[in-house]
Design an enzyme around this catalytic site. Structure first.
Site, PDB file in Angstrom:
ATOM      1  N   TYR A  60       0.829  -1.205   0.000  1.00 22.38           N
ATOM      2  CA  TYR A  60       0.000   0.000   0.000  1.00 22.38           C
ATOM      3  C   TYR A  60       0.867   1.259   0.000  1.00 22.38           C
ATOM      4  O   TYR A  60       1.822   1.382   0.772  1.00 22.38           O
ATOM      5  CB  TYR A  60      -0.926   0.026   1.227  1.00 22.38           C
ATOM      6  CG  TYR A  60      -1.794   1.271   1.285  1.00 22.38           C
ATOM      7  CD1 TYR A  60      -2.865   1.415   0.419  1.00 22.38           C
ATOM      8  CD2 TYR A  60      -1.518   2.294   2.178  1.00 22.38           C
ATOM      9  CE1 TYR A  60      -3.657   2.553   0.436  1.00 22.38           C
ATOM     10  CE2 TYR A  60      -2.294   3.443   2.215  1.00 22.38           C
ATOM     11  CZ  TYR A  60      -3.368   3.570   1.339  1.00 22.38           C
ATOM     12  OH  TYR A  60      -4.124   4.706   1.359  1.00 22.38           O
ATOM     13  N   HIS A  90      -6.435  14.977  -4.510  1.00 23.70           N
ATOM     14  CA  HIS A  90      -6.743  15.242  -3.107  1.00 23.70           C
ATOM     15  C   HIS A  90      -6.754  16.730  -2.771  1.00 23.70           C
ATOM     16  O   HIS A  90      -7.160  17.111  -1.664  1.00 23.70           O
ATOM     17  CB  HIS A  90      -5.751  14.507  -2.204  1.00 23.70           C
ATOM     18  CG  HIS A  90      -6.023  13.031  -2.112  1.00 23.70           C
ATOM     19  ND1 HIS A  90      -6.110  12.220  -3.209  1.00 23.70           N
ATOM     20  CD2 HIS A  90      -6.225  12.211  -1.037  1.00 23.70           C
ATOM     21  CE1 HIS A  90      -6.365  10.981  -2.829  1.00 23.70           C
ATOM     22  NE2 HIS A  90      -6.439  10.941  -1.517  1.00 23.70           N
ATOM     23  N   ASN A 202      -0.330  12.687   3.870  1.00 23.67           N
ATOM     24  CA  ASN A 202      -1.006  11.828   4.846  1.00 23.67           C
ATOM     25  C   ASN A 202      -0.424  12.082   6.231  1.00 23.67           C
ATOM     26  O   ASN A 202       0.619  11.557   6.600  1.00 23.67           O
ATOM     27  CB  ASN A 202      -0.809  10.360   4.439  1.00 23.67           C
ATOM     28  CG  ASN A 202      -1.790   9.440   5.130  1.00 23.67           C
ATOM     29  OD1 ASN A 202      -2.241   9.722   6.232  1.00 23.67           O
ATOM     30  ND2 ASN A 202      -2.114   8.335   4.479  1.00 23.67           N
ATOM     31  N   TYR A 286     -19.219  35.242  42.576  1.00 18.79           N
ATOM     32  CA  TYR A 286     -18.439  34.086  42.143  1.00 18.79           C
ATOM     33  C   TYR A 286     -17.373  34.453  41.118  1.00 18.79           C
ATOM     34  O   TYR A 286     -16.304  33.850  41.097  1.00 18.79           O
ATOM     35  CB  TYR A 286     -19.359  33.028  41.529  1.00 18.79           C
ATOM     36  CG  TYR A 286     -20.132  32.186  42.521  1.00 18.79           C
ATOM     37  CD1 TYR A 286     -20.086  32.446  43.881  1.00 18.79           C
ATOM     38  CD2 TYR A 286     -20.908  31.117  42.091  1.00 18.79           C
ATOM     39  CE1 TYR A 286     -20.801  31.686  44.779  1.00 18.79           C
ATOM     40  CE2 TYR A 286     -21.628  30.335  42.975  1.00 18.79           C
ATOM     41  CZ  TYR A 286     -21.567  30.625  44.321  1.00 18.79           C
ATOM     42  OH  TYR A 286     -22.274  29.855  45.208  1.00 18.79           O
ATOM     43  N   ARG A 289     -14.733  35.603  43.473  1.00 17.43           N
ATOM     44  CA  ARG A 289     -14.355  34.667  44.533  1.00 17.43           C
ATOM     45  C   ARG A 289     -13.852  33.337  43.993  1.00 17.43           C
ATOM     46  O   ARG A 289     -12.964  32.708  44.575  1.00 17.43           O
ATOM     47  CB  ARG A 289     -15.564  34.434  45.454  1.00 17.43           C
ATOM     48  CG  ARG A 289     -15.237  33.657  46.680  1.00 17.43           C
ATOM     49  CD  ARG A 289     -16.334  33.560  47.730  1.00 17.43           C
ATOM     50  NE  ARG A 289     -17.642  34.010  47.358  1.00 17.43           N
ATOM     51  CZ  ARG A 289     -18.767  33.310  47.566  1.00 17.43           C
ATOM     52  NH1 ARG A 289     -18.695  32.115  48.122  1.00 17.43           N
ATOM     53  NH2 ARG A 289     -19.936  33.811  47.240  1.00 17.43           N
ATOM     54  N   PHE A 346      -2.159   8.298  11.407  1.00 15.39           N
ATOM     55  CA  PHE A 346      -2.734   9.521  10.835  1.00 15.39           C
ATOM     56  C   PHE A 346      -4.016   9.958  11.527  1.00 15.39           C
ATOM     57  O   PHE A 346      -4.543  11.033  11.252  1.00 15.39           O
ATOM     58  CB  PHE A 346      -3.032   9.309   9.350  1.00 15.39           C
ATOM     59  CG  PHE A 346      -3.842   8.061   9.075  1.00 15.39           C
ATOM     60  CD1 PHE A 346      -5.157   7.950   9.494  1.00 15.39           C
ATOM     61  CD2 PHE A 346      -3.273   6.988   8.419  1.00 15.39           C
ATOM     62  CE1 PHE A 346      -5.905   6.805   9.255  1.00 15.39           C
ATOM     63  CE2 PHE A 346      -4.007   5.827   8.173  1.00 15.39           C
ATOM     64  CZ  PHE A 346      -5.330   5.741   8.597  1.00 15.39           C
ATOM     65  N   GLU A 432     -12.643   3.955   5.048  1.00 13.21           N
ATOM     66  CA  GLU A 432     -12.289   4.888   6.117  1.00 13.21           C
ATOM     67  C   GLU A 432     -13.573   5.216   6.885  1.00 13.21           C
ATOM     68  O   GLU A 432     -14.215   6.243   6.669  1.00 13.21           O
ATOM     69  CB  GLU A 432     -11.611   6.117   5.517  1.00 13.21           C
ATOM     70  CG  GLU A 432     -10.338   5.739   4.780  1.00 13.21           C
ATOM     71  CD  GLU A 432      -9.734   6.849   3.926  1.00 13.21           C
ATOM     72  OE1 GLU A 432     -10.211   8.004   4.030  1.00 13.21           O
ATOM     73  OE2 GLU A 432      -8.807   6.567   3.157  1.00 13.21           O
TER      74      GLU A 432
END
Length: 525
Positions: A60, A90, A202, A286, A289, A346, A432
């Site tokens: 891959y 991409h 990636n 508050y 404080r 990744f 994915e």
């Protein structure tokens, strides 16, 4: 750390990059160096990839398709074309373009992870990326499109296009085609070899680059909020009894103790506090404080994020990973000299969850700051010696009334932002099927810190203005006086109504970029 303490030169060795280094490169153009040892590690890694390629076995990222197309084998003569096609396809981002500093943060963090030598990329490609930083070639990168697994693919692809002479980049204020941008800087594009396109795109570098900027800005903002809260405590005739060490020793959260100690030190020597020590008020609200408890919890949240960012900056986050043979399971594909392992480094979840948590914590810091601002402006709750909205002849004048409106609007935006890390949309044909959305978490965090720094800046403006109405002879603490003087060095007292937008921005910059922190540190030294 003040801006002056940032490093002058940043070395990308894959081991030592810090959030402050990222700020130095991203915002101050610190030169970047690629050391010989990183070059050697990358060369060794590249040779391992070549050995796998020579074997012809399907691996891959080296000779297969990507994502759902992982089973598609790519012929040897198409390997380079595969990597170029990957980067082009991409680069499919959308939304606003990343700012110059955001792009530089992404570039330097990508160079650093590649320098570790587990990505199989040639050193010359990383050298080009470093040269682009040093010569001011900044790719045009769309901000949306990352799912935070397989890393920040789309933004990194827009960056990688320029390395091959495509896409667009800014150089010396001009927007040029990628090839022309490189040429203007005296640089030459590269032709990607096997795995190199995947190595460039990636990873989690949009996420960790923005997270680095966020962490540094958030820490400065927390310290400025402590300073603003200390000054507000004084001008509203509050007490710092809530910061007594005994209180925090019996609930010893680190951030809580730190904020309480800071308030004590900043207000040391205050005759304002002494002037009403025996008044009839039993308790402060508050927002005064509980300041150490709230600010301290925010400190601890940001500290938790910093831990993850420091790890991620010096981690390998692409896929597949290239190891020497024998360093991993012997069943991993490869050769006698290399093993190539497909894994999930990744995935941005370690950052996404903490970014969302820290952004929520900073929103709480803004919320308590806005309430303290109201106590100085609101005639229904403020001290009798303060005029309504901190201006003489209120009614004819509105003073800082609308500054609080702006703070409230910014706070609403912080509260309305979602928490991207709890969402996941499957992609790539279901291959994915769980993603982190860390890139979106980082972009949201950027919006939050910009808003929160302005909200704290509004409190500083109002507290400095309230100090103008103290009785003659009363003196602020040594630290709070220094903080007030820091504000007054850029924003004069409000005597007549005036346009406020520029000073709101100025006050926010004092907070976010460290001037208030520097004033605090100087006072506490």
């Amino acid at each position: 750390m003040s801006e002056a303490a940032l490093p002058e030169t940043v070395v990308v060795d894959g081991e030592s990059l810090t959030p402050e280094d990222v700020v130095a490169v991203a915002r101050h153009d610190a030169p970047v160096e690629l050391p010989d040892e990183a070059w050697e590690k990358m060369q060794d890694s590249r040779e391992r990839v070549e050995s796998v390629l020579e074997s012809g076995d399907p691996v891959y990222g080296v000779n297969t398709g990507f994502g759902h197309l992982v089973e598609t084998h790519i012929d040897r003569e198409d390997i380079e074309r595969l990597q170029t096609n990957l980067v082009r396809s991409h680069a499919a981002g959308a939304g606003r373009e990343l700012s110059r500093s955001e792009v530089r943060a992404m570039m330097v963090t990508r160079a650093n992870t590649l320098a570790k030598g587990f990505s199989g990329i040639r050193p010359s490609v990383v050298e080009l990326l470093v040269s682009m930083l040093n010569e001011g070639v900044h790719p045009v990168v769309r901000s949306r499109g990352s799912l935070g697994a397989s890393g920040d693919l789309a933004p990194l692809a827009h960056m990688a296009l320029v390395l091959i002479g495509e896409g667009e980049a800014h150089v010396d204020g001009d927007r040029l085609d990628g090839a022309d941008a490189l040429d203007a800087a005296g640089l030459n594009p590269v032709t990607l070899a096997s795995k190199e396109g995947l190595a460039l795109i990636n990873g989690t570098q949009l996420t960790v680059g923005l997270a680095s900027l966020f962490v540094v800005d958030a820490e400065r903002t927390i310290e400025a909020a402590d300073a603003a809260g200390a000054l507000t405590t004084e001008v509203t005739m509050g007490t710092t009894a809530n910061c007594d060490p005994a209180i925090h020793e019996i609930r010893p959260h680190p951030g809580q103790k730190q904020s309480a100690e800071t308030i004590r030190h900043l207000t040391a020597g205050s005759t304002v506090l002494e002037s009403h020590k025996d008044c009839e008020r039993v308790q402060d609200a508050y927002s005064i404080r509980c300041l150490p408890q709230v600010h301290g919890a925010v400190r601890d949240a940001v500290s938790h994020l910093r831990e993850a960012v420091e790890v991620e900056l010096n981690s390998v986050t692409d896929n597949p990973l290239v190891f020497p043979a024998g360093d991993v399971d012997e069943r991993a594909p490869g050769t006698d000299v290399a093993a190539v392992v497909s894994a999930g480094n990744f995935h941005g979840e370690p950052l996404a969850l903490r970014l969302d948590y820290a952004a929520g914590a900073l929103t709480e810091l803004a919320a308590i700051s806005e309430r303290r601002t109201d106590r100085m402006l609101n005639p229904e709750v403020q001290e009798s010696y303060l005029p309504a909205f901190l201006t003489e002849r209120s009614g004819l004048r509105s003073g800082y009334m609308i500054a609080q409106y702006t703070a409230a609007a910014l706070l609403n935006e912080c509260r309305s932002l979602g928490r991207p890390s709890i969402d996941s949309t499957p992609v790539s044909g279901g291959q994915e099927d769980h993603v982190s959305m860390s890139g979106q978490s980082a972009l949201h965090a950027q919006t939050v810190i910009e808003n929160v720094s302005t909200i704290v800046g509004v409190e500083l403006l109002c507290a400095s203005q309230a100090a103008e109405f103290l009785d003659d002879g009363l003196e602020l603490g040594t630290g709070t006086a220094s903080v007030r003087d820091s504000v007054r060095s850029v924003v004069p007292p409000l005597e007549e109504d005036r346009q406020l937008d520029d000073e709101l921005e100025t006050a926010g910059d004092l907070v976010r970029f460290g001037a208030i922190r520097a004033a605090v540190n100087e006072a506490l030294d």
